[in-house]
Design a protein around this motif. Structure first.
Motif, PDB file in Angstrom:
ATOM      1  N   MET A   1       0.857  -1.164   0.000  1.00 53.78           N
ATOM      2  CA  MET A   1       0.000   0.000   0.000  1.00 53.78           C
ATOM      3  C   MET A   1       0.905   1.229   0.000  1.00 53.78           C
ATOM      4  O   MET A   1       1.804   1.343   0.827  1.00 53.78           O
ATOM      5  N   LYS A   2       0.639   2.155  -0.895  1.00 50.72           N
ATOM      6  CA  LYS A   2       1.445   3.370  -1.018  1.00 50.72           C
ATOM      7  C   LYS A   2       1.053   4.386   0.056  1.00 50.72           C
ATOM      8  O   LYS A   2      -0.126   4.597   0.313  1.00 50.72           O
ATOM      9  N   CYS A   3       2.017   5.023   0.675  1.00 49.17           N
ATOM     10  CA  CYS A   3       1.778   6.026   1.716  1.00 49.17           C
ATOM     11  C   CYS A   3       1.124   7.258   1.091  1.00 49.17           C
ATOM     12  O   CYS A   3       1.616   7.783   0.086  1.00 49.17           O
ATOM     13  N   PRO A   4      -0.009   7.725   1.669  1.00 44.65           N
ATOM     14  CA  PRO A   4      -0.679   8.904   1.103  1.00 44.65           C
ATOM     15  C   PRO A   4       0.072  10.207   1.390  1.00 44.65           C
ATOM     16  O   PRO A   4      -0.221  11.236   0.782  1.00 44.65           O
ATOM     17  N   PHE A   5       1.061  10.177   2.268  1.00 49.75           N
ATOM     18  CA  PHE A   5       1.804  11.387   2.644  1.00 49.75           C
ATOM     19  C   PHE A   5       3.060  11.579   1.799  1.00 49.75           C
ATOM     20  O   PHE A   5       3.287  12.644   1.245  1.00 49.75           O
ATOM     21  N   CYS A   6       3.879  10.524   1.693  1.00 44.44           N
ATOM     22  CA  CYS A   6       5.136  10.667   0.958  1.00 44.44           C
ATOM     23  C   CYS A   6       5.181   9.856  -0.333  1.00 44.44           C
ATOM     24  O   CYS A   6       6.075  10.031  -1.150  1.00 44.44           O
ATOM     25  N   GLY A   7       4.210   8.944  -0.519  1.00 40.81           N
ATOM     26  CA  GLY A   7       4.150   8.154  -1.748  1.00 40.81           C
ATOM     27  C   GLY A   7       5.025   6.913  -1.749  1.00 40.81           C
ATOM     28  O   GLY A   7       5.080   6.191  -2.742  1.00 40.81           O
ATOM     29  N   ASP A   8       5.711   6.637  -0.667  1.00 42.58           N
ATOM     30  CA  ASP A   8       6.574   5.467  -0.596  1.00 42.58           C
ATOM     31  C   ASP A   8       5.727   4.189  -0.559  1.00 42.58           C
ATOM     32  O   ASP A   8       4.733   4.112   0.175  1.00 42.58           O
ATOM     33  N   PRO A   9       6.103   3.182  -1.329  1.00 37.68           N
ATOM     34  CA  PRO A   9       5.308   1.943  -1.364  1.00 37.68           C
ATOM     35  C   PRO A   9       5.552   1.010  -0.175  1.00 37.68           C
ATOM     36  O   PRO A   9       4.851   0.003  -0.035  1.00 37.68           O
ATOM     37  N   ASN A  10       6.490   1.322   0.684  1.00 42.44           N
ATOM     38  CA  ASN A  10       6.807   0.451   1.816  1.00 42.44           C
ATOM     39  C   ASN A  10       6.038   0.875   3.065  1.00 42.44           C
ATOM     40  O   ASN A  10       6.382   1.850   3.718  1.00 42.44           O
ATOM     41  N   THR A  11       4.972   0.127   3.380  1.00 38.81           N
ATOM     42  CA  THR A  11       4.193   0.381   4.591  1.00 38.81           C
ATOM     43  C   THR A  11       4.037  -0.919   5.356  1.00 38.81           C
ATOM     44  O   THR A  11       4.112  -2.011   4.780  1.00 38.81           O
ATOM     45  N   GLN A  12       3.805  -0.791   6.643  1.00 37.64           N
ATOM     46  CA  GLN A  12       3.598  -1.960   7.489  1.00 37.64           C
ATOM     47  C   GLN A  12       2.215  -1.890   8.117  1.00 37.64           C
ATOM     48  O   GLN A  12       1.758  -0.812   8.515  1.00 37.64           O
ATOM     49  N   VAL A  13       1.589  -3.040   8.251  1.00 32.15           N
ATOM     50  CA  VAL A  13       0.298  -3.125   8.937  1.00 32.15           C
ATOM     51  C   VAL A  13       0.590  -3.244  10.432  1.00 32.15           C
ATOM     52  O   VAL A  13       1.321  -4.143  10.864  1.00 32.15           O
ATOM     53  N   THR A  14       0.006  -2.311  11.221  1.00 37.16           N
ATOM     54  CA  THR A  14       0.231  -2.349  12.673  1.00 37.16           C
ATOM     55  C   THR A  14      -0.954  -2.952  13.425  1.00 37.16           C
ATOM     56  O   THR A  14      -0.789  -3.446  14.537  1.00 37.16           O
ATOM     57  N   ASP A  15      -2.149  -2.889  12.823  1.00 40.29           N
ATOM     58  CA  ASP A  15      -3.345  -3.413  13.491  1.00 40.29           C
ATOM     59  C   ASP A  15      -4.379  -3.769  12.437  1.00 40.29           C
ATOM     60  O   ASP A  15      -4.562  -3.038  11.459  1.00 40.29           O
ATOM     61  N   THR A  16      -5.088  -4.879  12.623  1.00 39.59           N
ATOM     62  CA  THR A  16      -6.148  -5.315  11.700  1.00 39.59           C
ATOM     63  C   THR A  16      -7.378  -5.672  12.510  1.00 39.59           C
ATOM     64  O   THR A  16      -7.287  -6.423  13.482  1.00 39.59           O
TER      65      THR A  16
END
Length: 170
Positions: free
Chosen positions: A1-16
């Protein structure tokens, strides 16, 4: 999932978390690059078939329009909103189960008439008179006879209804 703030494609899921119905998943995510947090939602995306009108035009299926048509036929009838919504949901499920990309409006109309017939006979006749575009009283009579015809169950000897004299104790 791309970060809506900086556009970086590296995100981590912290809670589901799932909602109560289990049809939406909420995920809290953190961007590895800028460390900002954001929320995403996952929903099932079912594609309802397009409706092909009698004149050949195509339109998207409209839940509100279908419910509105049924509510109009059921106006001032003793049927709950929950029953109407359940009927609309059953129609939608049947349309989805067809697996078609396009469905003729006649098919939708027939499904509506089946549901209305179960909910309220007067509403069924109202809807049928408009949907089938009745030209004369004979067509009304035919539908009324259809509604009144009930399959007979074998319950032993048939008794005739009480006469007027019996009803009034004469």
């Amino acid at each position: 999932m791309k970060c809506p703030f900086c556009g970086d494609p590296n995100t981590q899921v912290t809670d589901t978390r799932e909602n109560e119905d289990g049809d939406v998943v909420r995920r809290r995510r953190r961007c590895v690059k800028c460390d900002k947090r954001f929320t995403t939602y996952e929903r099932i995306d079912l594609k309802m078939p397009h409706i092909v009108k009698r004149n050949g035009n195509r339109s998207e299926f409209d839940h509100a329009k279908l419910a509105g048509s049924m509510k109009l036929a059921l106006r001032k009838r003793p049927v709950t909103m929950e029953a109407i919504e359940a009927a609309v949901d059953r129609i939608e499920a049947k349309l989805l189960a067809l697996g078609e990309q396009e469905v003729p409006s006649e098919k939708v109309g027939e499904l509506v008439m089946k549901e209305l017939k179960k909910l309220d006979k007067v509403a069924y006749i109202r809807f049928a008179s408009v949907y089938r575009n009745f030209a004369d009283v004979d067509e009304f009579s035919e539908v009324i006879r259809e509604v009144q015809a009930r399959p007979r169950r074998n319950r032993g000897p048939q008794t005739s209804p009480p006469s007027e004299d019996d009803l009034f104790g004469n």
